[in-house]
Design a protein around this motif. Sequence first.
Motif, PDB file in Angstrom:
ATOM      1  N   LEU A 110       0.839  -1.205   0.000  1.00 54.55           N
ATOM      2  CA  LEU A 110       0.000   0.000   0.000  1.00 54.55           C
ATOM      3  C   LEU A 110       0.873   1.253   0.000  1.00 54.55           C
ATOM      4  O   LEU A 110       0.637   2.194  -0.775  1.00 54.55           O
ATOM      5  CB  LEU A 110      -0.931   0.011   1.209  1.00 54.55           C
ATOM      6  N   PHE A 111       1.871   1.277   0.870  1.00 55.40           N
ATOM      7  CA  PHE A 111       2.785   2.424   0.935  1.00 55.40           C
ATOM      8  C   PHE A 111       3.509   2.621  -0.398  1.00 55.40           C
ATOM      9  O   PHE A 111       3.705   3.751  -0.847  1.00 55.40           O
ATOM     10  CB  PHE A 111       3.812   2.234   2.052  1.00 55.40           C
ATOM     11  N   PHE A 112       3.907   1.507  -1.009  1.00 65.01           N
ATOM     12  CA  PHE A 112       4.628   1.577  -2.284  1.00 65.01           C
ATOM     13  C   PHE A 112       3.782   2.297  -3.338  1.00 65.01           C
ATOM     14  O   PHE A 112       4.261   3.197  -4.040  1.00 65.01           O
ATOM     15  CB  PHE A 112       4.975   0.157  -2.743  1.00 65.01           C
ATOM     16  N   GLY A 113       2.527   1.908  -3.456  1.00 67.17           N
ATOM     17  CA  GLY A 113       1.644   2.543  -4.436  1.00 67.17           C
ATOM     18  C   GLY A 113       1.309   3.981  -4.076  1.00 67.17           C
ATOM     19  O   GLY A 113       1.282   4.864  -4.939  1.00 67.17           O
ATOM     20  N   LEU A 114       1.069   4.216  -2.796  1.00 76.06           N
ATOM     21  CA  LEU A 114       0.695   5.559  -2.360  1.00 76.06           C
ATOM     22  C   LEU A 114       1.821   6.565  -2.581  1.00 76.06           C
ATOM     23  O   LEU A 114       1.574   7.722  -2.931  1.00 76.06           O
ATOM     24  CB  LEU A 114       0.298   5.535  -0.884  1.00 76.06           C
ATOM     25  N   LYS A 115       3.064   6.143  -2.375  1.00 80.90           N
ATOM     26  CA  LYS A 115       4.186   7.065  -2.563  1.00 80.90           C
ATOM     27  C   LYS A 115       4.244   7.586  -3.999  1.00 80.90           C
ATOM     28  O   LYS A 115       4.585   8.752  -4.230  1.00 80.90           O
ATOM     29  CB  LYS A 115       5.505   6.374  -2.200  1.00 80.90           C
ATOM     30  N   ALA A 116       3.919   6.734  -4.952  1.00 79.31           N
ATOM     31  CA  ALA A 116       3.908   7.171  -6.343  1.00 79.31           C
ATOM     32  C   ALA A 116       2.882   8.272  -6.560  1.00 79.31           C
ATOM     33  O   ALA A 116       3.142   9.278  -7.233  1.00 79.31           O
ATOM     34  CB  ALA A 116       3.618   5.982  -7.262  1.00 79.31           C
ATOM     35  N   GLY A 287       8.475   5.479   9.461  1.00 81.76           N
ATOM     36  CA  GLY A 287       7.504   6.410  10.040  1.00 81.76           C
ATOM     37  C   GLY A 287       7.206   7.557   9.101  1.00 81.76           C
ATOM     38  O   GLY A 287       6.046   7.985   8.974  1.00 81.76           O
ATOM     39  N   LEU A 288       8.226   8.054   8.426  1.00 87.68           N
ATOM     40  CA  LEU A 288       8.007   9.131   7.474  1.00 87.68           C
ATOM     41  C   LEU A 288       7.131   8.655   6.317  1.00 87.68           C
ATOM     42  O   LEU A 288       6.289   9.404   5.808  1.00 87.68           O
ATOM     43  CB  LEU A 288       9.345   9.640   6.946  1.00 87.68           C
ATOM     44  N   GLY A 289       7.312   7.394   5.916  1.00 87.49           N
ATOM     45  CA  GLY A 289       6.445   6.837   4.876  1.00 87.49           C
ATOM     46  C   GLY A 289       4.992   6.834   5.299  1.00 87.49           C
ATOM     47  O   GLY A 289       4.099   7.119   4.497  1.00 87.49           O
ATOM     48  N   MET A 290       4.741   6.515   6.575  1.00 83.69           N
ATOM     49  CA  MET A 290       3.362   6.584   7.092  1.00 83.69           C
ATOM     50  C   MET A 290       2.822   8.005   6.990  1.00 83.69           C
ATOM     51  O   MET A 290       1.689   8.234   6.542  1.00 83.69           O
ATOM     52  CB  MET A 290       3.325   6.140   8.557  1.00 83.69           C
ATOM     53  N   ALA A 291       3.628   8.968   7.439  1.00 83.00           N
ATOM     54  CA  ALA A 291       3.175  10.359   7.459  1.00 83.00           C
ATOM     55  C   ALA A 291       2.975  10.901   6.054  1.00 83.00           C
ATOM     56  O   ALA A 291       2.070  11.712   5.817  1.00 83.00           O
ATOM     57  CB  ALA A 291       4.187  11.217   8.224  1.00 83.00           C
ATOM     58  N   PRO A 295      -3.360  11.436   5.552  1.00 83.66           N
ATOM     59  CA  PRO A 295      -3.694  12.860   5.601  1.00 83.66           C
ATOM     60  C   PRO A 295      -3.065  13.537   6.810  1.00 83.66           C
ATOM     61  O   PRO A 295      -2.809  12.909   7.830  1.00 83.66           O
ATOM     62  CB  PRO A 295      -5.229  12.852   5.702  1.00 83.66           C
ATOM     63  N   GLY A 296      -2.807  14.840   6.668  1.00 87.41           N
ATOM     64  CA  GLY A 296      -2.238  15.598   7.777  1.00 87.41           C
ATOM     65  C   GLY A 296      -0.808  16.003   7.515  1.00 87.41           C
ATOM     66  O   GLY A 296      -0.190  15.607   6.522  1.00 87.41           O
ATOM     67  N   PRO A 297      -0.236  16.795   8.413  1.00 90.06           N
ATOM     68  CA  PRO A 297       1.132  17.289   8.232  1.00 90.06           C
ATOM     69  C   PRO A 297       2.164  16.164   8.296  1.00 90.06           C
ATOM     70  O   PRO A 297       1.981  15.177   9.018  1.00 90.06           O
ATOM     71  CB  PRO A 297       1.320  18.255   9.421  1.00 90.06           C
ATOM     72  N   LEU A 298       3.259  16.323   7.561  1.00 90.95           N
ATOM     73  CA  LEU A 298       4.334  15.332   7.604  1.00 90.95           C
ATOM     74  C   LEU A 298       4.973  15.253   8.981  1.00 90.95           C
ATOM     75  O   LEU A 298       5.563  14.233   9.349  1.00 90.95           O
ATOM     76  CB  LEU A 298       5.399  15.670   6.560  1.00 90.95           C
ATOM     77  N   ILE A 299       4.857  16.319   9.763  1.00 89.11           N
ATOM     78  CA  ILE A 299       5.439  16.338  11.099  1.00 89.11           C
ATOM     79  C   ILE A 299       4.745  15.331  12.010  1.00 89.11           C
ATOM     80  O   ILE A 299       5.214  15.059  13.129  1.00 89.11           O
ATOM     81  CB  ILE A 299       5.374  17.765  11.695  1.00 89.11           C
ATOM     82  N   MET A 300       3.639  14.728  11.524  1.00 89.97           N
ATOM     83  CA  MET A 300       2.984  13.658  12.277  1.00 89.97           C
ATOM     84  C   MET A 300       3.915  12.470  12.486  1.00 89.97           C
ATOM     85  O   MET A 300       3.631  11.591  13.303  1.00 89.97           O
ATOM     86  CB  MET A 300       1.719  13.185  11.550  1.00 89.97           C
ATOM     87  N   VAL A 301       5.027  12.422  11.753  1.00 92.82           N
ATOM     88  CA  VAL A 301       6.017  11.367  11.980  1.00 92.82           C
ATOM     89  C   VAL A 301       6.488  11.373  13.429  1.00 92.82           C
ATOM     90  O   VAL A 301       6.889  10.324  13.975  1.00 92.82           O
ATOM     91  CB  VAL A 301       7.212  11.527  11.020  1.00 92.82           C
ATOM     92  N   HIS A 383      14.144   9.399  -3.342  1.00 97.01           N
ATOM     93  CA  HIS A 383      13.965   8.281  -2.420  1.00 97.01           C
ATOM     94  C   HIS A 383      12.724   7.445  -2.727  1.00 97.01           C
ATOM     95  O   HIS A 383      12.501   6.409  -2.100  1.00 97.01           O
ATOM     96  CB  HIS A 383      13.901   8.808  -0.980  1.00 97.01           C
ATOM     97  N   THR A 384      11.924   7.882  -3.686  1.00 98.37           N
ATOM     98  CA  THR A 384      10.784   7.083  -4.130  1.00 98.37           C
ATOM     99  C   THR A 384      11.139   6.237  -5.340  1.00 98.37           C
ATOM    100  O   THR A 384      10.752   5.069  -5.430  1.00 98.37           O
ATOM    101  CB  THR A 384       9.589   7.998  -4.478  1.00 98.37           C
ATOM    102  N   LEU A 385      11.884   6.810  -6.280  1.00103.92           N
ATOM    103  CA  LEU A 385      12.143   6.148  -7.553  1.00103.92           C
ATOM    104  C   LEU A 385      13.412   5.307  -7.552  1.00103.92           C
ATOM    105  O   LEU A 385      13.582   4.455  -8.433  1.00103.92           O
ATOM    106  CB  LEU A 385      12.236   7.196  -8.671  1.00103.92           C
ATOM    107  N   PHE A 386      14.307   5.545  -6.601  1.00104.65           N
ATOM    108  CA  PHE A 386      15.578   4.812  -6.568  1.00104.65           C
ATOM    109  C   PHE A 386      15.721   4.055  -5.251  1.00104.65           C
ATOM    110  O   PHE A 386      15.314   4.550  -4.193  1.00104.65           O
ATOM    111  CB  PHE A 386      16.754   5.778  -6.742  1.00104.65           C
ATOM    112  N   LEU A 387      16.281   2.884  -5.345  1.00104.25           N
ATOM    113  CA  LEU A 387      16.471   2.058  -4.150  1.00104.25           C
ATOM    114  C   LEU A 387      17.697   2.464  -3.362  1.00104.25           C
ATOM    115  O   LEU A 387      17.842   2.113  -2.194  1.00104.25           O
ATOM    116  CB  LEU A 387      16.585   0.579  -4.561  1.00104.25           C
ATOM    117  N   GLU A 388      18.602   3.199  -4.009  1.00104.17           N
ATOM    118  CA  GLU A 388      19.851   3.570  -3.348  1.00104.17           C
ATOM    119  C   GLU A 388      20.267   4.981  -3.755  1.00104.17           C
ATOM    120  O   GLU A 388      20.155   5.370  -4.922  1.00104.17           O
ATOM    121  CB  GLU A 388      20.961   2.569  -3.727  1.00104.17           C
TER     122      GLU A 388
END
Length: 450
Positions: A110-116, A287-291, A295-301, A383-388
């Motif tokens: 789910l996170f993988f798809g959502l990040k895109a 945790g940053l991936g969750m945030a 929905p909501g601010p990224l600082i929710m991390v 950091h989304t499109l590259f593994l390294e």
Amino acid sequence: MTLGQAFWVWLRIAALSFGGPAGQIAVMHRILVEEKRWIGEHRFLHALNYCMLLPGPEAQQLATYIGWLLHRTRGGIVAGVLFILPGVVAIMVLSSIYALYGRVGIVSALFFGLKAAVLAIVLQAVTRISARALKTRVMQALAAIAFVLIFFMGVPFPLIVLAAGLIGFLGGRAGMAVFRVGGGHGTGKGAIVEDADTLLGEELPAHACISWREALRTGAIWLALWLVPVAALLVGLGPDHVFSQIATFFSKLAMVTFGGAYAVLAYVAQAAVQSYPWLQPGEMLDGLGMAETTPGPLIMVLQFVGFMGAYRAPGMLHPLLAASLGGLIATWVTFVPCFLWIFLGAPFIERLRGNAAVAGALSAITAAVVGVVLNLALWFAIHTLFLEARPFAAGPVHLDVPVLASVDPWALLLSAAAILAMLRFKVSAIPTLVVAAAAGVLLHLAGLTG
């Protein structure tokens, strides 16, 4: 328009607040300025410029500011609380799953798809905000310089803000038209919504005319809401208890989080791994991936960090109960100061709305922040499109360089599809997020992703 009617609009904004500050600000602009016409373009940018100066999440503070403008303190509380409420619930649920089950395959998919999809939302937002804020060549140059300074040189965000503010202050004071909010020839599409043509109008609200006595009273109330619980934890549990450590650490952080979550990510990750036994290496990015994908601010991390810290040192409490309390403590001391900054400072900022020097400083800051947001969008894309990605340093240049051979073809394909859908075919955020998440799950089930 009543506070009850505004409640449902703020709830709608909260449900759509994906994509970090750029996306969230764009959503608020579209709904509050273009659709509802509650507030005008110039007033919106003036409020945004002030919020950019503050520590903490600027989008949540902007919602609080506009809620206060429309319905006084109650309106600010409703707008500010609703803005973070979906994120608080989502991060709490995901943190519980993470703590109990680790990296569950379906959740990771789910996170993988959502990040895109989030990458597409951020790029769309950068385009829209740039079109609104960069009205002159001078503003465009400020944004470009800010991007170069922070991306290539690693110049601290507060220094960039101060320099841009000084340039804008001097330019505004000198009467230069390029530093007027909304001045110059814009590249944005559509007519600007003038303040006089909105529900709020262009006059100073009556509740913005407060005395110093009222300001001191407001400051005392919100300082007490922020610091009394911290003091109670320190006295009742001692400074070494995990709840006390969370309260004091994130209270200090609330005063220096200029630039949002990304600006403090490295510092928090280092402290949470080395100074406190809260996180394992690499968990901060989880945790940053969750945030990023809720929905909501990224600082929710920071709620995730507090959750995991208390989960690993629960004392006599059940681990999940201790973790939930730790996450809520981190959230409380992170966001209560945001209300303090707005309710204490907004009346004075509103009275300075016609001041050319102040307006010039704030508009220049907004232009510089566009460059900073572009830097964040590029960081996120790497950091989304590259593994390294490997750190590169040469003289004053310090940046993360992606390893081209590590490109993730499925992440690239999903991101390209999401960007095409949103920028070319104008698909809205929610359908794009849903389809991208479903695609991530299907790729996982087909064994094409980890």
